[in-house]
Write a protein that holds these residues in place. Sequence first.
Motif, mmCIF file in Angstrom:
data_model
loop_
_atom_site.group_PDB
_atom_site.id
_atom_site.type_symbol
_atom_site.label_atom_id
_atom_site.label_comp_id
_atom_site.label_asym_id
_atom_site.label_seq_id
_atom_site.Cartn_x
_atom_site.Cartn_y
_atom_site.Cartn_z
ATOM 1 N N ILE A 44 0.841 -1.200 0.000
ATOM 2 C CA ILE A 44 0.000 0.000 0.000
ATOM 3 C C ILE A 44 0.874 1.247 0.000
ATOM 4 O O ILE A 44 0.667 2.180 -0.784
ATOM 5 N N GLN A 45 1.865 1.262 0.880
ATOM 6 C CA GLN A 45 2.729 2.431 0.967
ATOM 7 C C GLN A 45 3.614 2.562 -0.272
ATOM 8 O O GLN A 45 3.887 3.663 -0.738
ATOM 9 N N ILE A 46 4.055 1.443 -0.822
ATOM 10 C CA ILE A 46 4.860 1.486 -2.044
ATOM 11 C C ILE A 46 4.024 2.028 -3.205
ATOM 12 O O ILE A 46 4.478 2.880 -3.981
ATOM 13 N N GLY A 47 2.784 1.545 -3.330
ATOM 14 C CA GLY A 47 1.905 2.050 -4.381
ATOM 15 C C GLY A 47 1.622 3.528 -4.223
ATOM 16 O O GLY A 47 1.616 4.286 -5.200
ATOM 17 N N ALA A 48 1.384 3.963 -2.984
ATOM 18 C CA ALA A 48 1.147 5.382 -2.738
ATOM 19 C C ALA A 48 2.384 6.210 -3.073
ATOM 20 O O ALA A 48 2.278 7.338 -3.567
ATOM 21 N N THR A 49 3.561 5.652 -2.816
ATOM 22 C CA THR A 49 4.798 6.368 -3.136
ATOM 23 C C THR A 49 4.943 6.560 -4.637
ATOM 24 O O THR A 49 5.345 7.636 -5.102
ATOM 25 N N PHE A 50 4.626 5.535 -5.415
ATOM 26 C CA PHE A 50 4.667 5.681 -6.874
ATOM 27 C C PHE A 50 3.741 6.814 -7.322
ATOM 28 O O PHE A 50 4.097 7.625 -8.188
ATOM 29 N N GLY A 51 2.541 6.873 -6.742
ATOM 30 C CA GLY A 51 1.616 7.947 -7.086
ATOM 31 C C GLY A 51 2.152 9.302 -6.704
ATOM 32 O O GLY A 51 2.019 10.277 -7.451
ATOM 33 N N SER A 52 2.785 9.392 -5.529
ATOM 34 C CA SER A 52 3.351 10.657 -5.077
ATOM 35 C C SER A 52 4.494 11.111 -5.975
ATOM 36 O O SER A 52 4.598 12.288 -6.328
ATOM 37 N N VAL A 53 5.359 10.174 -6.357
ATOM 38 C CA VAL A 53 6.493 10.518 -7.224
ATOM 39 C C VAL A 53 5.997 10.996 -8.584
ATOM 40 O O VAL A 53 6.489 11.993 -9.130
ATOM 41 N N LEU A 54 5.003 10.300 -9.140
ATOM 42 C CA LEU A 54 4.448 10.721 -10.424
ATOM 43 C C LEU A 54 3.829 12.108 -10.316
ATOM 44 O O LEU A 54 3.984 12.945 -11.214
ATOM 45 N N GLY A 55 3.148 12.359 -9.201
ATOM 46 C CA GLY A 55 2.547 13.673 -9.001
ATOM 47 C C GLY A 55 3.567 14.768 -8.781
ATOM 48 O O GLY A 55 3.262 15.952 -8.937
ATOM 49 N N THR A 56 4.783 14.400 -8.400
ATOM 50 C CA THR A 56 5.855 15.379 -8.234
ATOM 51 C C THR A 56 6.563 15.661 -9.555
ATOM 52 O O THR A 56 6.927 16.798 -9.852
ATOM 53 N N LEU A 57 6.746 14.618 -10.362
ATOM 54 C CA LEU A 57 7.419 14.791 -11.649
ATOM 55 C C LEU A 57 6.582 15.625 -12.612
ATOM 56 O O LEU A 57 7.122 16.393 -13.412
ATOM 57 N N VAL A 58 5.271 15.458 -12.539
ATOM 58 C CA VAL A 58 4.358 16.224 -13.390
ATOM 59 C C VAL A 58 3.621 17.224 -12.500
ATOM 60 O O VAL A 58 2.946 16.830 -11.553
ATOM 61 N N ALA A 59 3.775 18.497 -12.792
ATOM 62 C CA ALA A 59 3.148 19.532 -11.967
ATOM 63 C C ALA A 59 1.632 19.372 -11.977
ATOM 64 O O ALA A 59 1.015 19.272 -13.039
ATOM 65 N N MET A 60 1.035 19.334 -10.788
ATOM 66 C CA MET A 60 -0.413 19.182 -10.667
ATOM 67 C C MET A 60 -0.859 19.674 -9.301
ATOM 68 O O MET A 60 -0.049 19.762 -8.369
ATOM 69 N N PRO A 61 -2.154 19.990 -9.145
ATOM 70 C CA PRO A 61 -2.665 20.413 -7.837
ATOM 71 C C PRO A 61 -2.562 19.293 -6.807
ATOM 72 O O PRO A 61 -2.471 18.110 -7.152
ATOM 73 N N THR A 62 -2.602 19.676 -5.546
ATOM 74 C CA THR A 62 -2.487 18.701 -4.463
ATOM 75 C C THR A 62 -3.579 17.645 -4.528
ATOM 76 O O THR A 62 -3.330 16.460 -4.307
ATOM 77 N N ARG A 63 -4.808 18.049 -4.850
ATOM 78 C CA ARG A 63 -5.918 17.094 -4.874
ATOM 79 C C ARG A 63 -5.682 15.998 -5.907
ATOM 80 O O ARG A 63 -6.053 14.838 -5.691
ATOM 81 N N GLN A 64 -5.055 16.342 -7.042
ATOM 82 C CA GLN A 64 -4.780 15.329 -8.056
ATOM 83 C C GLN A 64 -3.670 14.389 -7.603
ATOM 84 O O GLN A 64 -3.691 13.195 -7.910
ATOM 85 N N ARG A 65 -2.709 14.923 -6.859
ATOM 86 C CA ARG A 65 -1.640 14.070 -6.337
ATOM 87 C C ARG A 65 -2.205 13.083 -5.314
ATOM 88 O O ARG A 65 -1.786 11.927 -5.250
ATOM 89 N N VAL A 66 -3.163 13.534 -4.516
ATOM 90 C CA VAL A 66 -3.811 12.639 -3.554
ATOM 91 C C VAL A 66 -4.530 11.505 -4.279
ATOM 92 O O VAL A 66 -4.493 10.345 -3.854
ATOM 93 N N ILE A 67 -5.184 11.830 -5.401
ATOM 94 C CA ILE A 67 -5.876 10.799 -6.179
ATOM 95 C C ILE A 67 -4.879 9.768 -6.699
ATOM 96 O O ILE A 67 -5.132 8.554 -6.658
ATOM 97 N N LEU A 68 -3.726 10.227 -7.184
ATOM 98 C CA LEU A 68 -2.713 9.297 -7.678
ATOM 99 C C LEU A 68 -2.191 8.400 -6.556
ATOM 100 O O LEU A 68 -1.968 7.199 -6.757
ATOM 101 N N MET A 69 -2.003 8.972 -5.376
ATOM 102 C CA MET A 69 -1.537 8.166 -4.245
ATOM 103 C C MET A 69 -2.579 7.123 -3.851
ATOM 104 O O MET A 69 -2.252 5.961 -3.576
ATOM 105 N N ALA A 70 -3.844 7.536 -3.835
ATOM 106 C CA ALA A 70 -4.914 6.587 -3.516
ATOM 107 C C ALA A 70 -5.007 5.501 -4.578
ATOM 108 O O ALA A 70 -5.233 4.320 -4.269
ATOM 109 N N ALA A 71 -4.832 5.887 -5.846
ATOM 110 C CA ALA A 71 -4.875 4.907 -6.931
ATOM 111 C C ALA A 71 -3.746 3.894 -6.793
ATOM 112 O O ALA A 71 -3.945 2.686 -6.987
ATOM 113 N N GLY A 72 -2.549 4.372 -6.444
ATOM 114 C CA GLY A 72 -1.425 3.459 -6.257
ATOM 115 C C GLY A 72 -1.647 2.501 -5.105
ATOM 116 O O GLY A 72 -1.361 1.299 -5.207
#
Length: 482
Positions: A44-72
């Motif tokens: 779970i934490q590894i998947g969330a980390t992948f989402g967080s890293v992707l959200g950092t590499l591509v500029a996006m609002p915080t809410r979208q980064r949260v969605i990526l972390m939840a998806a991971g």
Amino acid sequence: MLCTVTIRTFGGTHIRPIVVVVKSLASALSIGSGGAIGREGPIIQIGATFGSVLGTLVAMPTRQRVILMAAGAGAGIAATFNAPFGGVLFAVELLLVAISAESILLVTIATVVSTYIGRILLGTNPSFEVPALQIPEFGIDPVVGLVLFLPFGIICGLAGTLFIKAIYWAEDKFDAMPGNYYTRHMLGMGCVGVMIYLFQIYSGHYYIQGVGYSTILDVLVGTLSDPLFLLLLFALKLVATCLTLGSGASGGVFSPALFMGATLGSTFGTLVHMVAPDIGIGIPVFAIAGMAAMIGSTTGAVFTAVIMLFEMTGDYHMMLPTLLCTASAYALRRYLSPASIYTLKLNRRGHSVPEGLSAAILSARKIKEIMTRHISILPDGAERPLTPGVIVWTKDGKVLRTERRFILKDHPEEELMVGETVRHAFIGPDASLIDALSALAEKDADIVLVSDTPDSEDSDKIIGVVTATELAATLKANSKLH
């Protein structure tokens, strides 16, 4: 350490990439060496980390980064248990701040892809293959069989509360011990090793070590049926998990909860059959209901637990007893321990973490519904009005500055009007309340001017204003619905 997956963000949405490497190695060592924990927590934490890293590499609002972390994280759960629907519900119940078409789509895509890849690599069989369950038609047969799952749910709620309290009690005790992290962890895992060795000597099997899926399957197929031995397994699995996580190992709590729920359910079912042998409900039904109830009560993810157990066993015919058992267990746990096994750690650090879904009423409210039209729009240099309120000073048709006038509370009898310059932001009348709050944060503003053309900032297009008074009134009205 207990894996905290609650990403309803309090300290930000950035997880360092090194977490993937550290979690993978730490979890492999902890589980591989016999730690009584699950593999789902780290993934779970590894998947969330992948989402967080992707959200950092591509500029996006915080809410979208949260969605990526939840998806991971949801994708990790789905692949681990071959439970795509359970992965989606896990993200919805525990991780997403708000539910929208965007978040549902992204989480679903992630869980479907991860499950598909997992099935290619690990196969399509359910986690637990059990024989056909003996389940009566609860809509036709007497209701007494169904009612039994209510008191059993209460028992599971007590067990879930005990599990939560015991883990954090163990953490506190290990933290208070002299020495460093390594010596404390050696002590905890050494005790677990002794327990495993004694089980092997006296019973011929390790039983409580690792994720424990083989033991769960033995319970479901009836290989393990002695109620006293099952209670012993429940108690010692609880102790072993507390020693493992309390001493600092990396792992999850899903698998231990499944283990304890299965042993507790089989024990309860065996006792029911002793009293009423013609009840018509197979013992594995109680075991599976107990597994769902333990997960639902400890994590707070009630529907995730119910659906995941259906997906993990491949049997969808026990919806009513599992729902009743899990819901009653969760309700009792919430009464005895408002925090779940995931949120208690954050609570102890001083964070208030919401648990449970609520409709996004604030997102649905339009600014034009809550704004006030009591606003004075005056050219620069004009005489100030004698009444309290917001003044918009203009020059050449543009907003020059905004001012708020009010009566000093220390001298109400003097009706002394005080002017205070305030920062402002613009927004359209059809924007949501959440959009207004975002505009206030982005501009570091104090009030929001509502305009038909917010981009132009023309003074003649201003139709209202939203201040702290309107925001407080809206929140107060919304609180009556909770």
